[in-house]
Motif scaffolding. Sequence first.
Motif: not given
Length: 190
Positions: A17-19, A150-159
């Motif tokens: 999400e939002a890169p 990076l570990l971003l935690g929450a957010g839309k995931r690819l998988y």
Amino acid sequence: MRTLVSTAFVSLDGVVEAPGGEPGYRNSGWTFKDVDFVPEAYEIKAREQEESGALMLGRRSYEAFSPVWPGMDEFARYRVLPKYVVSTTLAEDDLVTDWGDITILRSLDDVAALKETEGGPIIVHGSADLNHSLSDAGLIDRYHLLVFPLLLGAGKRLYSDTSRDTQKLKLVEHEVYSNGLQKNVFDVVH
């Protein structure tokens, strides 16, 4: 048969999400805020444009990219490629007129039929929800991943988090860069 390639900037924990700094996500812009820029790490992005025969997007990614990408020199090759938007809600009147041929696909069956045609690889950018559906349907043939340390935690995931049988991948290309970024190219073993 055409190859369907999912390409993504992805955090180590799978967030896409939002890169690029899109609003509304707490870690927006994580690809450039938190990792030093190393130009050679992005070689695969130029190669994707040269090798691809078409571009595929989900509706939300199309709505985000279509006002911007047609005028960007970085994405000049995509201007001339056919584009496919997978959506049940997008109308023909919603399509931009300055980005070449754009076709709306209404179902995964339409995507499967497109894969059966002649032409170069079809590259899927962004489009987390579309990636989930394509993966669950067994339609993705390859992944081009730039994995950020990076570990971003929450957010839309690819998988997708759908419970299903194991999907085996074969690593066909990889490289690690001085900033910790990893390029991983996987073929899906069908």
